[in-house]
Structure formats: structure tokens, C-alpha cells
Design an enzyme around this catalytic site. Sequence first.
Site, PDB file in Angstrom:
ATOM      1  N   ASN A  87      -0.731  30.902 -42.922  1.00  0.00           N
ATOM      2  CA  ASN A  87      -1.318  31.954 -42.100  1.00  0.00           C
ATOM      3  C   ASN A  87      -1.466  33.219 -42.945  1.00  0.00           C
ATOM      4  OD1 ASN A  87      -1.195  30.336 -39.713  1.00  0.00           O
ATOM      5  ND2 ASN A  87       0.962  30.862 -39.502  1.00  0.00           N
ATOM      6  N   GLY A  93      -1.889  34.830 -37.582  1.00  0.00           N
ATOM      7  CA  GLY A  93      -0.616  34.284 -37.128  1.00  0.00           C
ATOM      8  C   GLY A  93       0.550  34.520 -38.064  1.00  0.00           C
ATOM      9  N   GLN A  94       0.360  35.311 -39.111  1.00  0.00           N
ATOM     10  CA  GLN A  94       1.460  35.569 -40.043  1.00  0.00           C
ATOM     11  C   GLN A  94       2.439  36.549 -39.410  1.00  0.00           C
ATOM     12  OE1 GLN A  94       0.267  36.947 -43.948  1.00  0.00           O
ATOM     13  NE2 GLN A  94       2.322  36.649 -44.792  1.00  0.00           N
ATOM     14  N   HIS A 100       4.095  31.727 -46.993  1.00  0.00           N
ATOM     15  CA  HIS A 100       4.870  30.532 -46.696  1.00  0.00           C
ATOM     16  C   HIS A 100       3.957  29.456 -46.155  1.00  0.00           C
ATOM     17  CE1 HIS A 100       5.012  33.232 -43.196  1.00  0.00           C
ATOM     18  NE2 HIS A 100       5.135  32.167 -42.420  1.00  0.00           N
ATOM     19  N   HIS A 102       3.664  26.084 -43.947  1.00  0.00           N
ATOM     20  CA  HIS A 102       4.279  25.293 -42.888  1.00  0.00           C
ATOM     21  C   HIS A 102       3.960  23.821 -43.133  1.00  0.00           C
ATOM     22  CE1 HIS A 102       5.033  28.677 -40.000  1.00  0.00           C
ATOM     23  NE2 HIS A 102       4.072  29.235 -40.726  1.00  0.00           N
TER      24      HIS A 102
END
Length: 114
Positions: A87, A93-94, A100, A102
Amino acid sequence: TTDCIFCQIADKKIPANIIYEDDLVIAFDDLQPKAPVHKLIIPRQHIATLNDLTPDNSQLIGHMTLVAAQLARELEVDASGYRVLLNCNKDGGQVVFHIHMHLLGGRSLTWPPG
């Protein structure tokens, strides 16, 4: 940075269920899993967003992807299928501003995601 939760996890100042680590990345359980398998793969180097990547980070991002595929095999979601997601920024959506990846699997994942 000192106020970054993922930097603190990478430095082992905050506990996490670490499932993989090497010189470049660390992987651990997501604390709010969205699937039966939900792991996070982070670089040890603090990079806030995908927008902050440079060509010098190409090997790092490639390595993160290879680690995701390795973990998918180890967690036995490689054959059934899994999703790898990054994201970027608030609308993307971060929530934690340290890049990172997912790794999600263990159930049928819908599209679009939300």
C-alpha cells in the site's frame, strides 16, 4: 527512525512473532490479520513509502518479493494461491509509513480488494 514501529521491530526493541529474517528484511505476523495467513515483510532500512524508492532499492524490492514467495511455500499457500500487496500513502491504505509487503493466503481472496 526511532518513532517508527517497524524500525523498532526490526531492531528487536518491540516484540513480534518473527518468522524470517536476514540482512535486508524481516518478516512477522500481522497483528490484525485479514486472512488465515497474513505476514508482513519489511526492509530493515527505513523507507517511508513506495514513492521514496530509488533505483538503488531495486535489489531490495526484488528480495522482498522472493522472500514472500519462499514464505508462501513454507506456509503451504503457494499451490492454492496467495496475494502480495504493498500500500502507498493514506488513500492507498498505508497505515505505517515504513514500506511493507503483505503476504495474504489461506482462503479465497476477492477482487477488487476494497
